[in-house]
Design an enzyme around this catalytic site. Structure first.
Site, PDB file in Angstrom:
ATOM      1  N   PHE A  40      -0.994   8.647   3.637  1.00 13.29           N
ATOM      2  CA  PHE A  40      -0.804   9.001   5.047  1.00 13.29           C
ATOM      3  C   PHE A  40       0.648   8.762   5.459  1.00 13.29           C
ATOM      4  CE2 PHE A  40      -0.505   7.886   9.493  1.00 13.29           C
ATOM      5  CZ  PHE A  40      -1.191   8.920  10.118  1.00 13.29           C
ATOM      6  N   TRP A  45       0.864  -1.189   0.000  1.00  8.81           N
ATOM      7  CA  TRP A  45       0.000   0.000   0.000  1.00  8.81           C
ATOM      8  C   TRP A  45       0.898   1.236   0.000  1.00  8.81           C
ATOM      9  CZ3 TRP A  45      -4.276   2.312  -1.017  1.00  8.81           C
ATOM     10  CH2 TRP A  45      -4.839   3.315  -0.231  1.00  8.81           C
ATOM     11  N   ASP A  90      -2.229   4.799  -3.475  1.00  6.95           N
ATOM     12  CA  ASP A  90      -3.263   5.626  -2.847  1.00  6.95           C
ATOM     13  C   ASP A  90      -3.232   7.004  -3.502  1.00  6.95           C
ATOM     14  OD1 ASP A  90      -4.867   7.077  -1.151  1.00  6.95           O
ATOM     15  OD2 ASP A  90      -3.521   6.961   0.576  1.00  6.95           O
ATOM     16  N   SER A 135       0.911   4.324   0.699  1.00  3.31           N
ATOM     17  CA  SER A 135      -0.014   5.109   1.515  1.00  3.31           C
ATOM     18  C   SER A 135       0.290   6.608   1.467  1.00  3.31           C
ATOM     19  CB  SER A 135       0.098   4.603   2.961  1.00  3.31           C
ATOM     20  OG  SER A 135      -0.382   5.556   3.877  1.00  3.31           O
ATOM     21  N   ARG A 167     -13.020   4.211  -3.654  1.00  4.24           N
ATOM     22  CA  ARG A 167     -13.155   4.264  -2.188  1.00  4.24           C
ATOM     23  C   ARG A 167     -14.258   5.228  -1.811  1.00  4.24           C
ATOM     24  NH1 ARG A 167      -8.010   5.858   1.651  1.00  4.24           N
ATOM     25  NH2 ARG A 167      -9.094   7.135   3.200  1.00  4.24           N
ATOM     26  N   HIS A 182     -14.493   2.658   3.820  1.00  2.00           N
ATOM     27  CA  HIS A 182     -13.685   3.012   4.989  1.00  2.00           C
ATOM     28  C   HIS A 182     -14.601   3.363   6.159  1.00  2.00           C
ATOM     29  CE1 HIS A 182     -10.020   3.730   6.939  1.00  2.00           C
ATOM     30  NE2 HIS A 182      -9.653   4.895   6.460  1.00  2.00           N
ATOM     31  N   ASP A 202      -1.726  14.669   6.385  1.00  2.00           N
ATOM     32  CA  ASP A 202      -2.223  13.997   5.180  1.00  2.00           C
ATOM     33  C   ASP A 202      -3.437  14.779   4.692  1.00  2.00           C
ATOM     34  OD1 ASP A 202      -2.891  12.115   3.233  1.00  2.00           O
ATOM     35  OD2 ASP A 202      -3.885  10.772   4.649  1.00  2.00           O
TER      36      ASP A 202
HETATM   37  C1  SPV Z   1      -3.650   6.023   3.860  1.00  2.00           C
HETATM   38  O1  SPV Z   1      -2.962   5.150   4.407  1.00  2.00           O
HETATM   39  O2  SPV Z   1      -3.155   7.003   3.309  1.00  2.00           O
HETATM   40  C2  SPV Z   1      -5.112   5.884   3.834  1.00  2.00           C
HETATM   41  C3  SPV Z   1      -5.777   5.118   4.889  1.00  2.00           C
HETATM   42  O3  SPV Z   1      -5.716   6.444   2.959  1.00  2.00           O
HETATM   43  S1  SPV Z   1      -6.332   6.249   6.064  1.00  2.00           S
HETATM   44  O4  SPV Z   1      -5.173   6.985   6.566  1.00  2.00           O
HETATM   45  O5  SPV Z   1      -6.970   5.487   7.135  1.00  2.00           O
HETATM   46  O6  SPV Z   1      -7.289   7.143   5.450  1.00  2.00           O
HETATM   47 MG    MG Z   2      -4.638   7.946   2.041  1.00  2.00          MG
END
Ligand code: SPV
Ligand code: MG
Length: 288
Positions: A42, A38, A79, A40, A153, A184, A52
């Site tokens: 974040f 992933w 992502d 990510s 999503r 989510h 983020d």
């Molecule tokens: C990320 O990991 O960037 C996500 C998951 O999008 S969350 O942080 O839970 O939105």
């Molecule tokens: Mg994200």
């Protein structure tokens, strides 16, 4: 590289996807046996020390996703946040992620700029369903006819809009061409997601990110055949912070690295993660 995620999800399996924020953490996730990485938003934001909240440019994230895709053999699930704008931005950006070698992209139905999903009191505004359908259709066109996956999503539950709105959005995104729907939730228990999954009879399977509700184990997820993918959203950066905090505190406490040295990986281990052996082989062959 064939995208094993498509077959795994289509075959009724559960794809396990682990977060990472650089190629090194991606390699560690691959070595641990996850089906994919992933990339990510974040984690990359955290690695840069910023919220983020659409602050990093998409090209910064793309560079990381490309470097990961080059570093591992398993597919990278990128992502893309909101897709960085409207459907035209999605068309442009998704083509570049695909060219960079990612196996799947995720875009979410929030407005740009977004705020991270699990932050209490954060602004969670969603775009119109039709607008997001256009973005999904654009992503599908940009990713091409190969084995790339478009994951839509919905943040309807994050925005407290309820199960009906989440279901309406999920069904609309599947109709627009999504290969999977990521739903989510920020609830502390899995109930909301379990209820959503049990009520889901759409044509594509679901992906979940159980960060807020860690009791939803893979064993429990496998009892919900609607779910085909679990993404562990931020555990690489959190584990890294835990490990670094402990190590730095030990050095301060001990007045040196003499105790810590035996408790952390050897430099040779890092050499192996850097594929130094391959470089040395090349040196023998080509350096004259
Ligand atoms: C990320 O990991 O960037 C996500 C998951 O999008 S969350 O942080 O839970 O939105
Ligand atoms: Mg994200």
């Amino acid at each position: 590289m064939a995208n094993r995620l498509r077959d795994l999800v289509a075959g009724g399996g559960l794809a396990t996807i682990m977060s990472a924020h650089n190629p090194l953490s991606a390699r560690l996730a691959e070595a641990a046996g996850f089906d994919g990485i992933w990339a990510s938003g974040f984690e990359l934001s955290a690695a840069y020390g910023v919220p983020d909240a659409s602050l990093l440019s998409w090209s910064t994230h793309l560079d990381m996703a490309r470097a990961m895709a080059e570093a591992v053999g398993v597919p990278v699930v990128a992502d893309l946040d909101t897709g960085y704008g409207n459907a035209i931005n999605v068309l442009h950006v998704v083509a570049r992620y695909r060219a960079a070698g990612v196996g799947a992209i995720v875009i979410e139905d929030k407005t740009f700029p977004k705020e991270t999903s699990l932050l209490a009191g954060a602004r969670q505004e969603l775009v119109r369903i039709e607008e997001f359908q256009g973005k999904i259709a654009a992503a599908r066109a940009a990713i091409g006819d190969g084995d790339g996956l478009v994951i839509a999503r919905t943040e309807a539950l994050i925005a407290d809009l309820g199960q009906d709105e989440a279901r309406r959005r999920a069904a609309s995104y599947a109709e627009a061409g999504a290969d999977l729907i990521l739903v989510h939730s920020k609830r502390k228990t899995p109930d909301e997601i379990v209820a959503f999954a049990r009520g889901w009879s759409g044509p594509v399977r679901l992906a979940v990110v159980p960060t807020a509700y860690p009791d939803l184990t893979e064993k429990r997820i496998r009892e919900l055949p609607q779910i085909g993918m679990v993404i562990y959203g931020n555990h690489a950066i959190r584990a890294a912070v835990t490990a670094m905090r402990e190590a730095f505190a030990a050095i301060r406490r001990d007045g040196g690295i003499h105790n810590l040295d035996k408790r952390i990986v050897a430099v040779d281990d890092i050499f192996a993660l850097q594929r130094v052996g391959a470089m040395q082989e090349a040196e023998k062959r080509y350096l004259r």
